[in-house]
Design a protein around this motif. Structure first.
Motif, PDB file in Angstrom:
ATOM      1  N   VAL A 157       0.826  -1.219   0.000  1.00  0.00           N
ATOM      2  CA  VAL A 157       0.000   0.000   0.000  1.00  0.00           C
ATOM      3  C   VAL A 157       0.859   1.267   0.000  1.00  0.00           C
ATOM      4  CG1 VAL A 157      -1.959  -1.133   1.113  1.00  0.00           C
ATOM      5  CG2 VAL A 157      -0.223  -0.004   2.538  1.00  0.00           C
ATOM      6  N   ALA A 158       2.164   1.108  -0.137  1.00  0.00           N
ATOM      7  CA  ALA A 158       3.064   2.269  -0.036  1.00  0.00           C
ATOM      8  C   ALA A 158       2.783   3.306  -1.115  1.00  0.00           C
ATOM      9  CB  ALA A 158       4.518   1.811  -0.093  1.00  0.00           C
ATOM     10  N   TRP A 207      -0.302   5.242  -0.180  1.00  0.00           N
ATOM     11  CA  TRP A 207      -0.018   6.125   0.939  1.00  0.00           C
ATOM     12  C   TRP A 207       0.796   7.328   0.492  1.00  0.00           C
ATOM     13  CZ3 TRP A 207      -0.197   5.630   6.601  1.00  0.00           C
ATOM     14  CH2 TRP A 207      -1.181   4.723   7.019  1.00  0.00           C
ATOM     15  N   ASP A 208       1.737   7.091  -0.407  1.00  0.00           N
ATOM     16  CA  ASP A 208       2.527   8.190  -0.935  1.00  0.00           C
ATOM     17  C   ASP A 208       1.637   9.159  -1.713  1.00  0.00           C
ATOM     18  OD1 ASP A 208       4.713   9.763  -1.648  1.00  0.00           O
ATOM     19  OD2 ASP A 208       5.281   8.466  -3.318  1.00  0.00           O
ATOM     20  N   ALA A 209       0.751   8.620  -2.557  1.00  0.00           N
ATOM     21  CA  ALA A 209      -0.141   9.468  -3.355  1.00  0.00           C
ATOM     22  C   ALA A 209      -1.056  10.307  -2.475  1.00  0.00           C
ATOM     23  CB  ALA A 209      -0.961   8.605  -4.310  1.00  0.00           C
ATOM     24  N   ARG A 210      -1.443   9.777  -1.333  1.00  0.00           N
ATOM     25  CA  ARG A 210      -2.318  10.500  -0.408  1.00  0.00           C
ATOM     26  C   ARG A 210      -1.530  11.175   0.715  1.00  0.00           C
ATOM     27  NH1 ARG A 210      -7.768  10.320  -0.069  1.00  0.00           N
ATOM     28  NH2 ARG A 210      -8.866   8.923  -1.488  1.00  0.00           N
ATOM     29  N   PHE A 224     -12.504   4.033  10.484  1.00  0.00           N
ATOM     30  CA  PHE A 224     -11.988   2.704  10.188  1.00  0.00           C
ATOM     31  C   PHE A 224     -13.037   1.626  10.409  1.00  0.00           C
ATOM     32  CE2 PHE A 224      -9.633  -1.213  10.900  1.00  0.00           C
ATOM     33  CZ  PHE A 224      -8.700  -1.183   9.882  1.00  0.00           C
ATOM     34  N   MET A 225     -13.853   1.800  11.433  1.00  0.00           N
ATOM     35  CA  MET A 225     -14.821   0.765  11.757  1.00  0.00           C
ATOM     36  C   MET A 225     -15.924   0.659  10.715  1.00  0.00           C
ATOM     37  SD  MET A 225     -13.575  -0.774  14.197  1.00  0.00           S
ATOM     38  CE  MET A 225     -14.969  -1.883  14.415  1.00  0.00           C
ATOM     39  N   ASP A 237     -13.876   9.155  -4.033  1.00  0.00           N
ATOM     40  CA  ASP A 237     -12.737   9.358  -3.145  1.00  0.00           C
ATOM     41  C   ASP A 237     -12.839   8.446  -1.927  1.00  0.00           C
ATOM     42  OD1 ASP A 237     -10.331  10.613  -2.425  1.00  0.00           O
ATOM     43  OD2 ASP A 237     -11.357  12.143  -1.242  1.00  0.00           O
ATOM     44  N   LEU A 238     -14.033   8.279  -1.410  1.00  0.00           N
ATOM     45  CA  LEU A 238     -14.259   7.362  -0.289  1.00  0.00           C
ATOM     46  C   LEU A 238     -13.843   5.946  -0.673  1.00  0.00           C
ATOM     47  CD1 LEU A 238     -15.500   6.534   2.481  1.00  0.00           C
ATOM     48  CD2 LEU A 238     -17.716   6.382   1.306  1.00  0.00           C
ATOM     49  N   TRP A 239     -14.274   5.503  -1.837  1.00  0.00           N
ATOM     50  CA  TRP A 239     -13.949   4.141  -2.258  1.00  0.00           C
ATOM     51  C   TRP A 239     -12.457   3.988  -2.550  1.00  0.00           C
ATOM     52  CZ3 TRP A 239     -15.217  -0.471  -1.533  1.00  0.00           C
ATOM     53  CH2 TRP A 239     -14.799  -1.496  -2.381  1.00  0.00           C
ATOM     54  N   SER A 240     -11.860   4.990  -3.153  1.00  0.00           N
ATOM     55  CA  SER A 240     -10.420   4.942  -3.410  1.00  0.00           C
ATOM     56  C   SER A 240      -9.647   4.790  -2.113  1.00  0.00           C
ATOM     57  CB  SER A 240      -9.989   6.211  -4.153  1.00  0.00           C
ATOM     58  OG  SER A 240      -8.587   6.256  -4.291  1.00  0.00           O
ATOM     59  N   TRP A 241     -10.066   5.509  -1.085  1.00  0.00           N
ATOM     60  CA  TRP A 241      -9.388   5.413   0.210  1.00  0.00           C
ATOM     61  C   TRP A 241      -9.531   4.005   0.786  1.00  0.00           C
ATOM     62  CZ3 TRP A 241     -12.027   4.875   5.039  1.00  0.00           C
ATOM     63  CH2 TRP A 241     -11.173   4.900   6.145  1.00  0.00           C
ATOM     64  N   VAL A 242     -10.739   3.441   0.735  1.00  0.00           N
ATOM     65  CA  VAL A 242     -10.961   2.093   1.257  1.00  0.00           C
ATOM     66  C   VAL A 242     -10.159   1.063   0.460  1.00  0.00           C
ATOM     67  CG1 VAL A 242     -12.688   0.262   1.548  1.00  0.00           C
ATOM     68  CG2 VAL A 242     -13.254   2.625   2.177  1.00  0.00           C
ATOM     69  N   ARG A 243     -10.172   1.187  -0.846  1.00  0.00           N
ATOM     70  CA  ARG A 243      -9.543   0.190  -1.720  1.00  0.00           C
ATOM     71  C   ARG A 243      -8.018   0.226  -1.673  1.00  0.00           C
ATOM     72  NH1 ARG A 243     -10.738   2.038  -7.238  1.00  0.00           N
ATOM     73  NH2 ARG A 243      -8.880   3.280  -6.788  1.00  0.00           N
ATOM     74  N   ASP A 244      -7.443   1.422  -1.482  1.00  0.00           N
ATOM     75  CA  ASP A 244      -6.004   1.578  -1.684  1.00  0.00           C
ATOM     76  C   ASP A 244      -5.206   1.999  -0.450  1.00  0.00           C
ATOM     77  OD1 ASP A 244      -6.369   1.004  -4.410  1.00  0.00           O
ATOM     78  OD2 ASP A 244      -6.820   3.105  -4.842  1.00  0.00           O
ATOM     79  N   PHE A 245      -5.859   2.559   0.557  1.00  0.00           N
ATOM     80  CA  PHE A 245      -5.126   3.216   1.634  1.00  0.00           C
ATOM     81  C   PHE A 245      -5.250   2.528   2.990  1.00  0.00           C
ATOM     82  CE2 PHE A 245      -4.423   6.612   4.790  1.00  0.00           C
ATOM     83  CZ  PHE A 245      -3.266   7.196   4.308  1.00  0.00           C
TER      84      PHE A 245
END
Length: 282
Positions: free
Chosen positions: A19-20, A23-26, A165-166, A225-233
């Protein structure tokens, strides 16, 4: 960050490497989310201008090391490390870009490559709670700190205080796609109890301990953006999501978006969280 059991042979380095890039992108976004936390931690370090400072589990942005390096009049030594080589590569690129005097190295918080009594201040965000034996990491910090040294670390408060997170975690867990931890297992919330964490700190060799809560707001611009965060971060949650077939991912996304409606903030969302800063002196 994880709420699942850490089995024997769990590849923590590989998971964080995976996930690095996300994390870098965000990185700038996450630095904004945690800005008050960073400020609180740097203040709690009680820096002197010539201190040797180490940030553990620095991720791709090394926020604490960066803030120390940008502190007016600071002339000490700044080091930062992470278990993930990919995270370190990203952090080094950022430091070079910004001309910051920070040195980086890959390291394990339970086996620090520093001599006894050689470090003035240590900062660490969200790492001790993920150790199979948190006191092992705390004792290692105590070992390398000087007699008047100071450790400042962040954990999360209880699960109920951290919907950011929950919310996705519960959607996955209800579908059998993500296993919550057994009691006593490493997790995001393993050190949420103030009294228990304070006792661990003292058992590790520190003589004083103070705690301060810091609210967080994970702002996401829209459903994509919500889904991108869940999927990638979101660490192992992201790993679990990416391992599902397209139909399952679509179902998970729809339910996450439905539950996130109560956190609507205009076109996007503001998912709340609560961090806890622990400051310990020898």
């Amino acid at each position: 960050m994880t709420t699942e059991d850490v089995p024997v042979g769990f590849d923590a380095e590989g998971m964080w490497d995976s996930v690095a890039d996300a994390w870098d992108a965000r990185g700038d976004w996450h630095a904004d989310v945690t800005r008050e936390l960073t400020t609180t931690m740097v203040r709690a370090l009680e820096l002197r201008k010539t201190d040797t400072v180490v940030e553990l589990a620095c991720g791709p942005t090394a926020d604490i090391a960066t803030a120390v390096a940008q502190r007016p009049g600071f002339t000490g030594v700044i080091r930062a490390g992470d278990l993930s080589a990919r995270m370190i590569e990203a952090a080094e690129r950022r430091a070079r870009r910004d001309g910051l005097p920070v040195s980086f190295e890959q390291l394990d918080v339970t086996r620090l490559p520093f001599p006894d009594g050689s470090i003035d201040k240590i900062a660490a965000r969200w790492i001790y709670m993920l150790l199979a034996d948190p006191i092992e990491g705390l004792r290692e910090a105590d070992r390398v700190l000087r007699p008047d040294g100071r450790l400042v670390f962040a954990v999360f408060a209880a699960a109920a205080e951290n919907p950011f997170f929950m919310l996705p975690g519960s959607v996955l867990a209800e579908r059998g796609l993500f296993r919550p931890p057994s009691p006593g297992q490493p997790s995001m919330f393993a050190l949420a109890d103030v009294d228990g964490t304070g006792q661990l700190v003292r058992d590790a060799g520190f003589t004083t301990c103070s705690v301060r809560d810091v609210p967080l707001s994970y702002r996401l611009a829209d459903p994509d953006d919500l889904w991108s965060w869940v999927r990638d971060f979101a660490g192992p949650i992201s790993v679990a999501v990416r391992s599902q077939d397209e139909r399952t991912r679509a179902d998970v996304r729809a339910e996450i978006e439905r539950r996130a409606e109560r956190f609507r903030d205009g076109a996007g969302y503001a998912l709340p969280g609560l961090a806890r800063v622990v400051a310990a002196s020898r």
